[in-house]
Scaffold this motif. Structure first.
Motif, PDB file in Angstrom:
ATOM      1  N   VAL A 137       0.835  -1.214   0.000  1.00 49.11           N
ATOM      2  CA  VAL A 137       0.000   0.000   0.000  1.00 49.11           C
ATOM      3  C   VAL A 137       0.859   1.249   0.000  1.00 49.11           C
ATOM      4  O   VAL A 137       1.641   1.459   0.909  1.00 49.11           O
ATOM      5  CB  VAL A 137      -0.964   0.021   1.207  1.00 49.11           C
ATOM      6  N   ASN A 138       0.695   2.061  -1.032  1.00 44.54           N
ATOM      7  CA  ASN A 138       1.527   3.246  -1.164  1.00 44.54           C
ATOM      8  C   ASN A 138       0.867   4.520  -0.674  1.00 44.54           C
ATOM      9  O   ASN A 138       1.540   5.532  -0.459  1.00 44.54           O
ATOM     10  CB  ASN A 138       1.933   3.439  -2.627  1.00 44.54           C
ATOM     11  N   LEU A 139      -0.467   4.473  -0.553  1.00 39.87           N
ATOM     12  CA  LEU A 139      -1.173   5.652  -0.069  1.00 39.87           C
ATOM     13  C   LEU A 139      -2.546   5.230   0.432  1.00 39.87           C
ATOM     14  O   LEU A 139      -3.150   4.304  -0.116  1.00 39.87           O
ATOM     15  CB  LEU A 139      -1.314   6.690  -1.203  1.00 39.87           C
ATOM     16  N   ILE A 140      -3.012   5.903   1.446  1.00 39.75           N
ATOM     17  CA  ILE A 140      -4.349   5.634   1.970  1.00 39.75           C
ATOM     18  C   ILE A 140      -5.185   6.890   1.808  1.00 39.75           C
ATOM     19  O   ILE A 140      -4.766   7.979   2.219  1.00 39.75           O
ATOM     20  CB  ILE A 140      -4.276   5.243   3.457  1.00 39.75           C
ATOM     21  N   ILE A 141      -6.358   6.725   1.192  1.00 40.89           N
ATOM     22  CA  ILE A 141      -7.268   7.867   1.077  1.00 40.89           C
ATOM     23  C   ILE A 141      -8.566   7.494   1.780  1.00 40.89           C
ATOM     24  O   ILE A 141      -9.143   6.444   1.506  1.00 40.89           O
ATOM     25  CB  ILE A 141      -7.482   8.297  -0.394  1.00 40.89           C
ATOM     26  N   THR A 142      -8.984   8.322   2.708  1.00 38.39           N
ATOM     27  CA  THR A 142     -10.121   7.948   3.542  1.00 38.39           C
ATOM     28  C   THR A 142     -11.116   9.084   3.726  1.00 38.39           C
ATOM     29  O   THR A 142     -10.744  10.254   3.827  1.00 38.39           O
ATOM     30  CB  THR A 142      -9.661   7.426   4.912  1.00 38.39           C
ATOM     31  N   ARG A 194       3.343   4.350   9.747  1.00 41.90           N
ATOM     32  CA  ARG A 194       3.242   5.802   9.818  1.00 41.90           C
ATOM     33  C   ARG A 194       3.795   6.533   8.601  1.00 41.90           C
ATOM     34  O   ARG A 194       3.461   7.679   8.369  1.00 41.90           O
ATOM     35  CB  ARG A 194       3.882   6.333  11.088  1.00 41.90           C
ATOM     36  N   ASP A 195       4.650   5.849   7.834  1.00 40.70           N
ATOM     37  CA  ASP A 195       5.212   6.546   6.684  1.00 40.70           C
ATOM     38  C   ASP A 195       4.348   6.468   5.431  1.00 40.70           C
ATOM     39  O   ASP A 195       4.679   7.054   4.405  1.00 40.70           O
ATOM     40  CB  ASP A 195       6.613   6.005   6.376  1.00 40.70           C
ATOM     41  N   ILE A 196       3.257   5.730   5.501  1.00 42.32           N
ATOM     42  CA  ILE A 196       2.352   5.688   4.351  1.00 42.32           C
ATOM     43  C   ILE A 196       1.561   6.993   4.330  1.00 42.32           C
ATOM     44  O   ILE A 196       0.913   7.355   5.315  1.00 42.32           O
ATOM     45  CB  ILE A 196       1.365   4.504   4.440  1.00 42.32           C
ATOM     46  N   PRO A 197       1.626   7.726   3.217  1.00 43.78           N
ATOM     47  CA  PRO A 197       0.887   8.998   3.154  1.00 43.78           C
ATOM     48  C   PRO A 197      -0.621   8.758   3.266  1.00 43.78           C
ATOM     49  O   PRO A 197      -1.150   7.774   2.754  1.00 43.78           O
ATOM     50  CB  PRO A 197       1.260   9.584   1.797  1.00 43.78           C
ATOM     51  N   LEU A 244     -11.221  14.433 -10.788  1.00 46.22           N
ATOM     52  CA  LEU A 244     -10.095  13.819 -11.480  1.00 46.22           C
ATOM     53  C   LEU A 244      -8.826  14.644 -11.276  1.00 46.22           C
ATOM     54  O   LEU A 244      -7.735  14.107 -11.089  1.00 46.22           O
ATOM     55  CB  LEU A 244     -10.422  13.700 -12.968  1.00 46.22           C
ATOM     56  N   SER A 245      -8.989  15.962 -11.295  1.00 48.97           N
ATOM     57  CA  SER A 245      -7.820  16.828 -11.145  1.00 48.97           C
ATOM     58  C   SER A 245      -7.165  16.675  -9.768  1.00 48.97           C
ATOM     59  O   SER A 245      -5.971  16.943  -9.617  1.00 48.97           O
ATOM     60  CB  SER A 245      -8.205  18.291 -11.374  1.00 48.97           C
ATOM     61  N   ASP A 246      -7.902  16.216  -8.787  1.00 49.60           N
ATOM     62  CA  ASP A 246      -7.313  16.001  -7.458  1.00 49.60           C
ATOM     63  C   ASP A 246      -6.333  14.829  -7.464  1.00 49.60           C
ATOM     64  O   ASP A 246      -5.423  14.768  -6.650  1.00 49.60           O
ATOM     65  CB  ASP A 246      -8.409  15.701  -6.418  1.00 49.60           C
ATOM     66  N   MET A 247      -6.533  13.893  -8.391  1.00 49.35           N
ATOM     67  CA  MET A 247      -5.721  12.683  -8.412  1.00 49.35           C
ATOM     68  C   MET A 247      -4.244  12.977  -8.651  1.00 49.35           C
ATOM     69  O   MET A 247      -3.373  12.252  -8.185  1.00 49.35           O
ATOM     70  CB  MET A 247      -6.242  11.712  -9.483  1.00 49.35           C
ATOM     71  N   SER A 248      -3.989  14.043  -9.391  1.00 44.37           N
ATOM     72  CA  SER A 248      -2.594  14.361  -9.695  1.00 44.37           C
ATOM     73  C   SER A 248      -1.827  14.819  -8.451  1.00 44.37           C
ATOM     74  O   SER A 248      -0.600  14.883  -8.461  1.00 44.37           O
ATOM     75  CB  SER A 248      -2.519  15.442 -10.772  1.00 44.37           C
ATOM     76  N   LYS A 249      -2.552  15.091  -7.378  1.00 42.71           N
ATOM     77  CA  LYS A 249      -1.871  15.511  -6.151  1.00 42.71           C
ATOM     78  C   LYS A 249      -1.341  14.327  -5.344  1.00 42.71           C
ATOM     79  O   LYS A 249      -0.615  14.507  -4.366  1.00 42.71           O
ATOM     80  CB  LYS A 249      -2.830  16.325  -5.272  1.00 42.71           C
ATOM     81  N   LEU A 250      -1.746  13.128  -5.734  1.00 42.65           N
ATOM     82  CA  LEU A 250      -1.416  11.956  -4.918  1.00 42.65           C
ATOM     83  C   LEU A 250       0.009  11.458  -5.138  1.00 42.65           C
ATOM     84  O   LEU A 250       0.717  11.143  -4.178  1.00 42.65           O
ATOM     85  CB  LEU A 250      -2.401  10.817  -5.205  1.00 42.65           C
ATOM     86  N   LYS A 251       0.399  11.375  -6.401  1.00 41.15           N
ATOM     87  CA  LYS A 251       1.706  10.780  -6.698  1.00 41.15           C
ATOM     88  C   LYS A 251       2.868  11.482  -5.983  1.00 41.15           C
ATOM     89  O   LYS A 251       3.750  10.796  -5.448  1.00 41.15           O
ATOM     90  CB  LYS A 251       1.923  10.764  -8.210  1.00 41.15           C
ATOM     91  N   PRO A 252       2.911  12.806  -5.961  1.00 46.49           N
ATOM     92  CA  PRO A 252       4.013  13.465  -5.247  1.00 46.49           C
ATOM     93  C   PRO A 252       4.169  12.984  -3.795  1.00 46.49           C
ATOM     94  O   PRO A 252       5.288  12.799  -3.324  1.00 46.49           O
ATOM     95  CB  PRO A 252       3.630  14.948  -5.282  1.00 46.49           C
ATOM     96  N   HIS A 253       3.062  12.747  -3.121  1.00 43.36           N
ATOM     97  CA  HIS A 253       3.158  12.284  -1.732  1.00 43.36           C
ATOM     98  C   HIS A 253       3.740  10.885  -1.661  1.00 43.36           C
ATOM     99  O   HIS A 253       4.512  10.558  -0.767  1.00 43.36           O
ATOM    100  CB  HIS A 253       1.781  12.305  -1.051  1.00 43.36           C
ATOM    101  N   LEU A 295       5.781   9.518  -3.902  1.00 41.86           N
ATOM    102  CA  LEU A 295       7.189   9.585  -4.276  1.00 41.86           C
ATOM    103  C   LEU A 295       8.028  10.125  -3.123  1.00 41.86           C
ATOM    104  O   LEU A 295       9.112   9.621  -2.843  1.00 41.86           O
ATOM    105  CB  LEU A 295       7.374  10.454  -5.520  1.00 41.86           C
ATOM    106  N   LYS A 296       7.472  11.116  -2.439  1.00 40.90           N
ATOM    107  CA  LYS A 296       8.181  11.708  -1.313  1.00 40.90           C
ATOM    108  C   LYS A 296       8.418  10.658  -0.224  1.00 40.90           C
ATOM    109  O   LYS A 296       9.512  10.548   0.307  1.00 40.90           O
ATOM    110  CB  LYS A 296       7.341  12.869  -0.744  1.00 40.90           C
ATOM    111  N   SER A 297       7.408   9.873   0.043  1.00 38.73           N
ATOM    112  CA  SER A 297       7.570   8.884   1.117  1.00 38.73           C
ATOM    113  C   SER A 297       8.469   7.746   0.668  1.00 38.73           C
ATOM    114  O   SER A 297       9.176   7.148   1.471  1.00 38.73           O
ATOM    115  CB  SER A 297       6.213   8.373   1.599  1.00 38.73           C
ATOM    116  N   ARG A 298       8.489   7.479  -0.640  1.00 38.11           N
ATOM    117  CA  ARG A 298       9.381   6.448  -1.151  1.00 38.11           C
ATOM    118  C   ARG A 298      10.831   6.875  -1.041  1.00 38.11           C
ATOM    119  O   ARG A 298      11.690   6.078  -0.697  1.00 38.11           O
ATOM    120  CB  ARG A 298       9.070   6.143  -2.602  1.00 38.11           C
ATOM    121  N   CYS A 299      11.080   8.127  -1.381  1.00 37.95           N
ATOM    122  CA  CYS A 299      12.439   8.648  -1.280  1.00 37.95           C
ATOM    123  C   CYS A 299      12.923   8.521   0.144  1.00 37.95           C
ATOM    124  O   CYS A 299      14.037   8.082   0.403  1.00 37.95           O
ATOM    125  CB  CYS A 299      12.480  10.133  -1.673  1.00 37.95           C
ATOM    126  N   LYS A 300      12.024   8.884   1.065  1.00 38.68           N
ATOM    127  CA  LYS A 300      12.373   8.819   2.480  1.00 38.68           C
ATOM    128  C   LYS A 300      12.660   7.380   2.866  1.00 38.68           C
ATOM    129  O   LYS A 300      13.642   7.087   3.534  1.00 38.68           O
ATOM    130  CB  LYS A 300      11.201   9.372   3.305  1.00 38.68           C
TER     131      LYS A 300
END
Lengths: 200, 151
Positions: A69-74, A97-100, A131-140, A142-147
């Motif tokens: 799981v790379n991101l949780i949206i709730t 805790r590191d999962i956005p 749909l336009s909100d979806m593009s905000k997800l990937k940066p989070h 990627l950021k957590s992956r880098c970390k």
């Protein structure tokens, strides 16, 4: 060694409303995410590998789930465990805790939004989500992956140094970061097991 | 020939749904998610909406009877219904939900009862109109789907 990640990112979507679940699933799939939907916070935690006691996940499954799981949206407003409660549990878990986490709500209440962000939510979407909100997800993600990658590299580095001392010297056995620095200097001399550097 | 006429009718029906305020922009957002991979997406979501909203409305109906003057409970249920309406762009129904919540806020039982009747009416009307619309779309064939109304 940058490897291109082919597999899509996996998002866990949590919402008690059936039509909303269908919508968020479609929004995510259209945006090339792999999606799992659940209808409650407790089911989300189950999926993530937390049963009851937070810090002792079912170990085998948990490793797989954690990696998956790379991101949780709730949704925020859910009966029983709210999105905020879920967020807290995730942030309290040392391995989740590191999962956005992104919170969705149909109510635009600034104090609610702030509360979530303060608790560690990465983003807050006002419903209906677009749909336009979806593009905000990937940066989070990627950021957590880098970390995560950085932390793994740090861990590997200090591991490879400490594995060089299955090692007689007692002072090194209580190993901390500072010890591993010291160890570097001693490498050439001490090591029966490790691959020897080319000597003359 | 026949098909293009049906398609025209469907487009015109959709336009009037927007013009009369039954639907808003969010419905277009939902339509935009429909494609060859998910050719019946809109109808599927709408079907889920009516199923879900039917359940929510009967919760409210029960609560109005079983928990007199329990405005925060009534409001909480209506908040869910309003959220659902919002998700598919059911604009008129959403507005009636908001009226109901206003009445809750004012502690106005009569107002709540009246609003709730309106919510039920809007629900029934929207259901009937959208059923007709989807039926027409089906008759018009796959090409009849998802044409944006001229606003």
């Amino acid at each position: 060694m940058a490897v291109a990640i082919e597999t899509p990112f996996h998002v866990l979507a949590v919402d008690d409303s059936l039509p909303d679940r269908k919508l968020i699933e479609r929004l995510l799939k259209t945006s090339s995410f792999q999606v799992t939907t659940v209808d409650s916070g407790s089911k989300a935690l189950e999926f993530l590998g937390l049963h009851g006691h937070e810090d002792s996940p079912i170990s085998v499954q948990a490793d797989q789930q954690e990696a998956a799981v790379n991101l949780i949206i709730t949704d925020y407003c859910m009966p029983g465990m709210t999105g905020y409660d879920l967020l807290k549990k995730i942030k309290e878990s040392s391995y989740l805790r590191d999962i956005p986490v992104v919170i969705m709500s149909s109510e635009n209440i600034p104090s609610r939004i702030n509360r979530c962000l303060e608790e560690g939510a990465d983003e807050f979407f006002l419903k209906p989500v677009r749909l336009s909100d979806m593009s905000k997800l990937k940066p989070h993600i990627l950021k957590s992956r880098c970390k995560e990658q950085y932390q793994q590299e740090q861990h590997l580095q200090s591991n490879s140094e400490s594995s060089n001392s299955s090692n007689p010297t007692n002072e090194n056995s209580s190993s901390t970061c500072s010890n591993s620095h010291k160890r570097k200097a001693n490498d050439d001399e001490i090591l029966p097991h490790a691959t020897r550097p080319k000597h003359s | 020939m026949d098909y293009s006429n049906l398609r025209r009718q469907a487009a015109s029906m959709k336009k009037s749904l927007f013009d009369q305020g039954y639907l808003d922009e969010q419905f277009c957002q939902v339509e935009d998610l429909q494609d060859e991979a998910s050719p019946n997406f809109v109808e599927e979501v709408v079907t889920l909406f009516f199923k879900d909203s039917g359940r929510l409305m009967s919760n409210i109906e029960q609560a109005l009877e079983k928990y007199p003057r329990d405005f925060s409970r009534w409001d909480a249920y209506m908040q869910q219904l309003k959220g659902s309406c919002s998700s598919i762009g059911a604009s008129r129904m959403k507005n009636e939900c908001m009226s109901f919540r206003d009445s809750c806020g004012q502690g106005n039982v009569e107002g709540c009862m009246r609003s709730f009747q309106k919510v039920k009416r809007e629900h029934a009307v929207l259901r009937q109109k959208l059923e007709s619309y989807f039926q027409l779309l089906r008759q018009a064939g796959p090409a009849g789907a998802a044409t944006r109304p001229v606003m």
